[in-house]
Scaffold this motif. Structure first.
Motif, PDB file in Angstrom:
ATOM      1  N   GLY A 297       0.807  -1.262   0.025  1.00  0.00           N
ATOM      2  CA  GLY A 297      -0.115  -0.095   0.060  1.00  0.00           C
ATOM      3  C   GLY A 297       0.894   1.150  -0.060  1.00  0.00           C
ATOM      4  O   GLY A 297       0.266   2.498  -0.102  1.00  0.00           O
ATOM      5  N   VAL A 298       2.161   1.025   0.165  1.00  0.00           N
ATOM      6  CA  VAL A 298       3.274   2.359   0.254  1.00  0.00           C
ATOM      7  C   VAL A 298       3.833   2.102  -1.105  1.00  0.00           C
ATOM      8  O   VAL A 298       3.754   3.098  -1.980  1.00  0.00           O
ATOM      9  N   HIS A 299       4.629   1.022  -1.178  1.00  0.00           N
ATOM     10  CA  HIS A 299       5.733   1.009  -2.417  1.00  0.00           C
ATOM     11  C   HIS A 299       4.818   0.800  -3.727  1.00  0.00           C
ATOM     12  O   HIS A 299       5.583   1.247  -4.922  1.00  0.00           O
ATOM     13  N   ALA A 300       3.643   0.472  -3.918  1.00  0.00           N
ATOM     14  CA  ALA A 300       2.945   0.313  -4.849  1.00  0.00           C
ATOM     15  C   ALA A 300       2.202   1.445  -5.718  1.00  0.00           C
ATOM     16  O   ALA A 300       1.855   1.834  -6.771  1.00  0.00           O
ATOM     17  N   ASP A 303       6.243   6.437  -6.349  1.00  0.00           N
ATOM     18  CA  ASP A 303       7.009   6.210  -7.372  1.00  0.00           C
ATOM     19  C   ASP A 303       8.400   6.292  -6.627  1.00  0.00           C
ATOM     20  O   ASP A 303       8.518   6.610  -5.458  1.00  0.00           O
ATOM     21  N   ASP A 304       9.592   5.895  -7.358  1.00  0.00           N
ATOM     22  CA  ASP A 304      11.000   5.558  -6.772  1.00  0.00           C
ATOM     23  C   ASP A 304      11.422   7.182  -5.978  1.00  0.00           C
ATOM     24  O   ASP A 304      11.893   7.315  -5.033  1.00  0.00           O
ATOM     25  N   SER A 305      11.010   8.121  -6.935  1.00  0.00           N
ATOM     26  CA  SER A 305      11.549   9.533  -6.428  1.00  0.00           C
ATOM     27  C   SER A 305      11.061  10.036  -5.055  1.00  0.00           C
ATOM     28  O   SER A 305      11.651  10.611  -4.303  1.00  0.00           O
ATOM     29  N   ALA A 327       0.896   8.801   0.093  1.00  0.00           N
ATOM     30  CA  ALA A 327      -0.139   7.881  -0.380  1.00  0.00           C
ATOM     31  C   ALA A 327      -1.364   8.478  -0.455  1.00  0.00           C
ATOM     32  O   ALA A 327      -2.166   8.185  -1.422  1.00  0.00           O
ATOM     33  N   HIS A 328      -1.841   9.433   0.374  1.00  0.00           N
ATOM     34  CA  HIS A 328      -3.085  10.065   0.296  1.00  0.00           C
ATOM     35  C   HIS A 328      -3.205  11.043  -0.651  1.00  0.00           C
ATOM     36  O   HIS A 328      -4.254  10.901  -1.551  1.00  0.00           O
ATOM     37  N   ALA A 329      -2.203  11.466  -1.150  1.00  0.00           N
ATOM     38  CA  ALA A 329      -2.137  12.554  -2.425  1.00  0.00           C
ATOM     39  C   ALA A 329      -2.639  11.683  -3.596  1.00  0.00           C
ATOM     40  O   ALA A 329      -3.085  12.382  -4.597  1.00  0.00           O
TER      41      ALA A 329
END
Length: 347
Positions: A297-300, A303-305, A327-329
């Motif tokens: 739910g975080v890494h998916a 994005d990497d940056s 994540a909320h954005a």
């Protein structure tokens, strides 16, 4: 310019024709010409440099999908990418060296944890766990104390017992002593798996955890939650997703970009109660290291940056806050759990 047959090109490039056919299929090295009747491949001598580069990168152990990215870059960017890859390899080798040292000590009867005479490393952490903005229930779980940092992403009926909570709870209750760390950890993981199995099918969970044992950290991982390490200003992913698409990327059948949008990207090939043991690595606890453990739910959704930018915040609490904001954005479509921990010195 005279073209070379696949056999002649293979000899010049020090590759086998079989390897060249594979590289053609994966788009790494296309022949200049293919005979329409026989299907025989012909190559230009100008392709030898690219072929040799692919061969050397394979000797480094670089996955085919990553090679495809490197050879598409300008020379300096490609050099930087190879350097970054090798730093990741050295971190992995360091972790395996720690495991080998521990096994040697154990077999030699020297299980005493090694600590600095004047400095003890402890952990300073912050964590978050929430259902996000779309899901009606939260099947993620998180735990953080000075001995255990863990995240887990459960699956199964939302109204039933939490598989993620059962796994982390069992791991926390079992505890791991400084001596006999590997055996104690194996027992603890067995208890965690049994707790999930007791819930019954189709429930299951991922598990990614750092278990502190003296001056070492045992990294435990199964599933598609992740662990990242920020060391000397560079962030590395130090776990490998146990998913179908990750295996397809490693085999060169998918690119990383294709995997991110693949309809089966969340399909696990391993989970805590799947019958296979979790990956376990031993790491030296270093002052200044920062770890991030998180569910998909975080890494998916970051994005990497965004993830790397978040990791550079001043303290663990600020990192967690920034990750949740990111994540909320983007709508926080899934449950999310994360824990961030810094290695700090106490004298």
């Amino acid at each position: 310019m005279q073209l070379l047959t696949i056999g002649a090109f293979a000899r010049a490039a020090r590759l086998s024709p079989k390897a060249l056919r594979l590289y053609d299929e994966l788009g790494l090295l296309r022949p200049v010409e293919v005979d329409p009747a026989s299907g025989y491949r012909y190559y230009s001598p100008d392709q030898l440099e690219r072929a040799r580069l692919v061969a050397w990168l394979r000797r480094l152990g670089m996955p085919l999908a990553r090679i495809a990215q490197v050879i598409a870059l300008p020379r300096q960017a490609a050099a930087d990418a190879v350097g970054s890859y090798w730093q990741e390899v050295e971190i992995e080798i360091s972790a395996r060296r720690e495991l080998a040292t521990t096994l040697v000590d154990h077999l030699s009867g020297k299980d005493t944890a090694m600590t600095d005479a004047t400095t003890t490393i402890t952990l300073r952490w912050a964590s978050a766990c929430e259902r996000g903005l779309v899901r009606q229930a939260n099947q993620d779980a998180v735990h953080a104390d000075d001995g255990l940092l863990a995240v887990a992403d459960g699956f199964g009926p939302a109204e039933g017992p939490s598989a993620s909570g059962a796994a982390i709870g069992a791991l926390a209750r079992a505890g791991v002593s400084a001596g006999e760390v590997l055996n104690a950890l194996d027992d603890a993981l067995s208890e965690a798996a049994a707790a999930v199995t007791a819930i019954g099918p189709p429930s299951g969970t991922t598990l990614t955890a750092l278990v502190r044992s003296g001056s070492r950290l045992a990294l435990v991982h199964v599933g598609d939650s992740r662990a990242y390490l920020l060391r000397d200003g560079v962030t590395y992913q130090i776990t490998t997703d146990h998913t179908l698409v990750r295996s397809m990327v490693d085999e060169g059948r998918l690119t990383i970009a294709e995997a991110a949008s693949h309809p089966q990207r969340a399909l696990l090939v391993r989970a805590l109660n799947s019958g296979e043991r979790p990956d376990v690595e031993l790491r030296e606890a270093r002052v200044g290291d920062r770890y991030l453990l998180c569910t998909d739910g975080v890494h998916a959704v970051l994005d990497d940056s965004a993830l790397r930018e978040s990791m550079r915040e001043d303290d663990p609490g600020a990192v967690v806050t920034r990750i949740v904001e990111h994540a909320h954005a983007v709508g926080a479509p899934d449950n999310l759990a994360c824990v961030v921990a810094d290695g700090v010195a106490t004298t």
